[in-house]
Design a protein around this motif. Sequence first.
Motif, PDB file in Angstrom:
ATOM      1  N   GLY A 171       0.697  -1.229   0.111  1.00  0.00           N
ATOM      2  CA  GLY A 171      -0.118  -0.009  -0.034  1.00  0.00           C
ATOM      3  C   GLY A 171       0.695   1.379   0.178  1.00  0.00           C
ATOM      4  N   ASP A 172       0.395   2.246   0.545  1.00  0.00           N
ATOM      5  CA  ASP A 172       1.217   3.485   0.932  1.00  0.00           C
ATOM      6  C   ASP A 172       2.563   3.287   1.415  1.00  0.00           C
ATOM      7  N   VAL A 173       2.693   2.505   2.496  1.00  0.00           N
ATOM      8  CA  VAL A 173       3.933   2.704   3.128  1.00  0.00           C
ATOM      9  C   VAL A 173       5.258   2.102   2.533  1.00  0.00           C
ATOM     10  N   PRO A 174       5.232   1.157   1.733  1.00  0.00           N
ATOM     11  CA  PRO A 174       6.397   0.731   0.843  1.00  0.00           C
ATOM     12  C   PRO A 174       6.689   1.791  -0.093  1.00  0.00           C
ATOM     13  N   ALA A 175       5.894   2.587  -0.646  1.00  0.00           N
ATOM     14  CA  ALA A 175       6.237   3.543  -1.516  1.00  0.00           C
ATOM     15  C   ALA A 175       6.694   4.829  -0.783  1.00  0.00           C
ATOM     16  N   ILE A 176       6.470   5.009   0.251  1.00  0.00           N
ATOM     17  CA  ILE A 176       7.114   5.964   1.269  1.00  0.00           C
ATOM     18  C   ILE A 176       8.471   5.678   1.820  1.00  0.00           C
ATOM     19  N   VAL A 177       8.663   4.403   2.228  1.00  0.00           N
ATOM     20  CA  VAL A 177       9.889   3.819   2.382  1.00  0.00           C
ATOM     21  C   VAL A 177      10.894   4.054   1.315  1.00  0.00           C
ATOM     22  N   ILE A 178      10.454   3.527   0.167  1.00  0.00           N
ATOM     23  CA  ILE A 178      11.486   3.620  -0.946  1.00  0.00           C
ATOM     24  C   ILE A 178      11.909   5.035  -1.357  1.00  0.00           C
ATOM     25  N   ILE A 179      10.763   6.112  -1.046  1.00  0.00           N
ATOM     26  CA  ILE A 179      11.312   7.466  -1.503  1.00  0.00           C
ATOM     27  C   ILE A 179      12.030   7.954  -0.301  1.00  0.00           C
ATOM     28  N   PHE A 180      11.801   7.466   0.985  1.00  0.00           N
ATOM     29  CA  PHE A 180      12.641   7.797   2.142  1.00  0.00           C
ATOM     30  C   PHE A 180      14.271   7.514   1.920  1.00  0.00           C
TER      31      PHE A 180
ATOM     32  N   VAL B  19       8.197   5.788  -9.109  1.00  0.00           N
ATOM     33  CA  VAL B  19       7.778   4.788  -9.917  1.00  0.00           C
ATOM     34  C   VAL B  19       8.301   3.232  -9.398  1.00  0.00           C
ATOM     35  N   ALA B  20       9.463   3.251  -8.887  1.00  0.00           N
ATOM     36  CA  ALA B  20       9.758   1.874  -8.291  1.00  0.00           C
ATOM     37  C   ALA B  20       8.970   1.599  -6.955  1.00  0.00           C
ATOM     38  N   GLY B  21       8.748   2.769  -6.201  1.00  0.00           N
ATOM     39  CA  GLY B  21       8.295   2.676  -5.032  1.00  0.00           C
ATOM     40  C   GLY B  21       6.775   2.349  -5.108  1.00  0.00           C
ATOM     41  N   GLU B  22       6.075   2.761  -6.142  1.00  0.00           N
ATOM     42  CA  GLU B  22       4.636   2.525  -6.224  1.00  0.00           C
ATOM     43  C   GLU B  22       4.211   1.262  -6.936  1.00  0.00           C
ATOM     44  N   MET B  23       5.371   0.341  -7.244  1.00  0.00           N
ATOM     45  CA  MET B  23       5.127  -0.850  -7.972  1.00  0.00           C
ATOM     46  C   MET B  23       4.779  -1.877  -6.849  1.00  0.00           C
ATOM     47  N   VAL B  24       4.797  -1.339  -5.638  1.00  0.00           N
ATOM     48  CA  VAL B  24       4.675  -2.635  -4.543  1.00  0.00           C
ATOM     49  C   VAL B  24       3.183  -2.440  -4.195  1.00  0.00           C
ATOM     50  N   GLY B  25       2.230  -3.218  -4.804  1.00  0.00           N
ATOM     51  CA  GLY B  25       0.899  -3.295  -4.146  1.00  0.00           C
ATOM     52  C   GLY B  25       0.160  -2.042  -3.936  1.00  0.00           C
ATOM     53  N   SER B  26       0.808  -0.709  -4.471  1.00  0.00           N
ATOM     54  CA  SER B  26      -0.119   0.532  -4.677  1.00  0.00           C
ATOM     55  C   SER B  26      -1.146   0.232  -5.605  1.00  0.00           C
TER      56      SER B  26
END
Lengths: 247, 247, 257, 257, 301
Positions: free
Chosen positions: D119-128, D193-200
């Motif tokens: 969901g949101d969190v992995p995208a946030i983590v990757i951007i982080f 882009v990579a971040g939102e690949m996971v379950g977003s």
Amino acid sequence: MYIDIQGLTKKFKRGEQTLMVLDNISLTINQGEFICLLGPSGCGKTTLLNILAGFENASEGSVLIDGEVVSTPTSRYVTIFQNYGLLPWRNVRHNVELGLEGKKISKSKRKEIAEKYICLVGLDKFANSNPAQLSGGMQQRVAIARALAVSPDIIFMDEPFGALDAMTRMKMQDEILEIKRSQNKTIIFVTHDIDEAVYLADRIIVFSPNPGRIKEIIQVQLKFPRDRNGYDFIRIRDKVFSLFDIH
Amino acid sequence: MYIDIQGLTKKFKRGEQTLMVLDNISLTINQGEFICLLGPSGCGKTTLLNILAGFENASEGSVLIDGEVVSTPTSRYVTIFQNYGLLPWRNVRHNVELGLEGKKISKSKRKEIAEKYICLVGLDKFANSNPAQLSGGMQQRVAIARALAVSPDIIFMDEPFGALDAMTRMKMQDEILEIKRSQNKTIIFVTHDIDEAVYLADRIIVFSPNPGRIKEIIQVQLKFPRDRNGYDFIRIRDKVFSLFDIH
Amino acid sequence: MKYIHSIKRIFISGTLFIALWQIICWTTDFNPSLLPGPVRVWYALIQMFGEGNILNDIQDSMYRFAIGYLLAALSAIILGLTLGWFKEIFAYINPIVQLLRPISPIAWMPFIVLLFGIGDVPAIVIIFISAFFPILLSTISAVGNVDKMYLKVADNFDIKQPYVLTKIIFPATFPQIANGLHIALGSSWIFLVAGEMVGSQTGLGYLIIDARNNLRTDILLATIIIIGVIGLFLDTLISQFEKQIYTRWGYEREGKK
Amino acid sequence: MKYIHSIKRIFISGTLFIALWQIICWTTDFNPSLLPGPVRVWYALIQMFGEGNILNDIQDSMYRFAIGYLLAALSAIILGLTLGWFKEIFAYINPIVQLLRPISPIAWMPFIVLLFGIGDVPAIVIIFISAFFPILLSTISAVGNVDKMYLKVADNFDIKQPYVLTKIIFPATFPQIANGLHIALGSSWIFLVAGEMVGSQTGLGYLIIDARNNLRTDILLATIIIIGVIGLFLDTLISQFEKQIYTRWGYEREGKK
Amino acid sequence: ANNIVISQGTDVPTQEVKNTSEKKTIKIAYLPITHALPVFREKELFEKESSNIEIELIKYGSWPELLDALNTNRVDGASVLIELAMKSKEEGNDIKAVALGHHDGNVIIVSNDISSPEDLKGKKFAIPHRQSSHNILLNEMLNQAGISLRELEIVELAPPEMPSALASGQIAGYCVAEPFGAKAVDLGVGKVLYDSTDLWRDSICCALVMTDKFLNENSDTVNQFIASYKEAGNQLNNEEAEKISKEYLGQEKDVLDISLKWISYNDLDITEETYSALIDKVKKYGLSDNPPSFEEFVYKP
Ligand SMILES: Nc1ncnc2c1ncn2[C@@H]1O[C@H](COP(=O)(O)OP(=O)(O)OP(=O)(O)O)[C@@H](O)[C@H]1O
Ligand SMILES: Nc1ncnc2c1ncn2[C@@H]1O[C@H](COP(=O)(O)OP(=O)(O)OP(=O)(O)O)[C@@H](O)[C@H]1O
Ligand SMILES: [Mg+2]
Ligand SMILES: [Mg+2]
């Protein structure tokens, strides 16, 4: 004796070697004196000033100011640098207030003191300007106001006018003499400009380099304001020139 | 008349405004003269030099050198800058060879010329050093050797000793006089140090600012080497001081 | 002495890191096939080096990386010097460059396959893309920042084009270009993994994909470590190079590392 | 005037770009569903904005990006100031940081999912992650480069910790930190882009993946353009901010853009 | 007046909370391919019946990402390549297959200049994943034609890249989940060389796989869920499949139409027979040496 330097020696480690920068300096300075340290580049003037101000420790010997051993910097002795040392992110007023922030002074009182010294150096109109907007001479005036604001006993100045052009420089020399007169501070002033030393100093301490030693101490017993082209001025100037083998 | 400046005016556009930096300068200079341009910061000394050297165009008026209108820079007139203008990625020898590379000179001949001038400024031992390894005074000597290597007719110098400490500066003054004597060049020298101007110049062109105008031209008819504390020297110095309202 | 000291630090640092990792594994109590501990990964590393294939993968990755990076460096520096000199032309190209720069190389994948196929070339193209922009932009800005005095000197000594470019501009901008090369090295090494996703059957990026496909998190982490170590090695190399340039050019030493 | 001039340039630049693109389409002669021309992408853009969903996607991406980036900025600056001050501690942490830095956030994916879910969190983590290291390292190096004179001034005026850090070190390092923030913005936007690949199930990165899977290259290119435009916009914003800091701090203006 | 406002304000939410709290939400991960249609259909069934079960669909971009979520219990189940799920089980992840995704439905696509497996020799052939029925189908084809695997170059490629790669001549053929094969046919850059029924009778490919955690914790709803799933499959005749796929998949209509001709969704039970046939092939073609047994891997209510 207000400042008492005895047998001061300073060595720096440079890789494997030890470099002796100051060799057995002994000197006493009275309260209210204007002392110029004069010498060629690298003779240890800045190092001596740093030790007096508490930024560095001596390798040997002792420094007493007002009877106390100097160990750390304090706002009782303020140093003014060639590059002014202003904080570019603070405007003139807040730069001048810097030294007051640590003290228990109310905000309004702080502002009042700052304004007093900003006026003294003639920058009332620029209190809200940033350092970057001021000329070199004006920046140095801010540094002086900031130093005076904490009412120090001694002001150390390390080639304070070195970055200014010759004409501005002479104006600043007159200003610092005026401040000295009105505030009655003890001033230790580093320079390698012979005219400047003769124009300002009560005593000129002439250094020789490698290692830094006191070569001669010259009393300048001329009345203020001094005439840069007067006979006595030129005579003393001549004496200093000959110490440096210049004619 | 070797250099002939007639009614020279220079204006800069600054946003909407036009700033007049030089106003109607007329001046003639003879071959072999040592001219000092003296004036406070911002009076247009550098601008005038840039126009003479062909780096910038005049807004009005004309500049003739040796009968020709100046349009672009050429190695017949070489400029030496305050910050030396050395190429840090070249060692001393290759810096000095720079101006020779465009000319049709064989490699060995080039090296020979470079070595001659490196010796002249006393840097034989440092021919393979990089500029960063040299002191300010030595770097300025390299710049002088580089300028001399192309056998220019005129050398323009823009506060060449401004970044040096006072004692090194005086030594460099003696050296440049010696070079002037032995090479017999025409030298136009910008400074704001009054002593320097009196010590070096055949004529001092004193500027007043806003806009830059020639305030006075002072003939210095003292023999070389001049005595910095001699009576005549001080007299001329005094005259210049009074032009700038300093005492 | 200094050398020994820094090895000691790396050793302590490594030990701390591994300890921390082990503690995370113990406390979170995930299935080791999901979050392998140091021991498992160590065995995976031994196995990978034992079988020897990993050396081929490293070699293939390095080959692709070297080609992509060097091509990018060469073309970006030449183009950067030219565009930096002809500022008016650059003013027209700049909007496009700025528009394309923030786009992930991953997004271009379908078009890269279409135009460059699969195998070595797309990996090289993606490394090229990710190295190209930082070098180009730092070169252009370097040309803009060249001390005007150098240009005056060149003019004064009758140096004409193309020598102004080769003798003055290029060396004058070199320290800043070297900095661009440094940044580009880092960012393009990061995209090695993405580059080797398209049809490569070898290489470290492929190993990452393959380990993920085969659900071998131990191999995945081992490969991550290998990529990290090589990246660190490359970074050290280019830092060394950059530092030498700085000293040679007489720039002040940067604050201690 | 200047404004009009720059709009003119962007316009010409854009026209050139579109023309070039059209020419590539014509000469390569691929099926337009594989390599769509400008017209097709234009219609896709109109459709996307017409249906309005794209605004939600932009909003979701911006939200994740803002959180990840701001968290990274905050923590990296605080940690950077601390580690920059306590250099001995950093000497031990540095090898780990250098080892982890060159690893693509993509490689961490399985562990990110394990630890942070979907969901949101992995995208946030990757951007982080991708913003964290540039900011951290530039902050640490900034602290190392602080003009010693400022520290002397602080000492002289009896300023004690923590005020040395807040009143002197932080503002003194701020221009260099701002530069780190700028670089980090660029690199972390690339990893959106990579971040939102996971379950977003929303966002611009998701749109990229979805368009690829749906073989809709026209939507893919349209999304790429949107990402580029927003990236360019963010970059302009932070450049502006950086320039103001530089002027305020009295740094010399950079060479003209 | 205040009272009324407050009572209105509190009444409405409590009703809503009551409704949703009774519902059981099941998270199912999928890739946008025709093999996942029964899940979509089942979701609609639950919605229409306003059942106490609700399906939350989570779309993924690639198999590894989907599997990351499944293995870490971030989703309850997934429609996934059955071989890949077996591999995951083998690696120690706690999952079970509960039903098939479909029957048949895969094709071997080759470029137009290829007319027999012999023509593929020395060329590149793409599969999406080593652990897939597509790999098995490729092996079957080569086996039947008497060609060794080593005579052509196998590349693993992301499915969306395959039609492009075929169009630009980078690969000579591929076998992959649908509708990526149909895309090539629709574009005219490729043709069907074999249908999966030609190579492997009653082939299976994707399956509905659930986590053990979910199966253990929800024994009451699981059976209802699986039964509905199979029911949904049975309802997917051509017409229904077309409708659902258009609603849930973003691909072009023409492409989907081609694709749906090759696939069927009836009778999605995993029988011991079909599973052991699969195991044989998995072992034979080297996908895995010790795949999980029927008892270990297939969920029995
Ligand atoms: N921290 C240090 N470590 C090693 N050597 C030092 C250090 N500080 C100063 N030195 C050396 O000590 C000598 C004296 O330096 P110092 O700065 O005191 O000279 P100075 O008289 O102020 O010169 P200048 O007129 O150029 O400012 C120089 O040779 C310098 O290189
Ligand atoms: N390219 C330019 N555009 C606009 N204004 C300029 C330009 N060059 C110089 N000026 C302005 O012209 C005036 C004279 O500058 P110039 O550098 O000639 O003075 P200067 O006498 O050399 O001063 P200094 O002693 O400080 O070097 C200054 O006010 C300066 O700001
Ligand atoms: Mg000093
Ligand atoms: Mg000037």
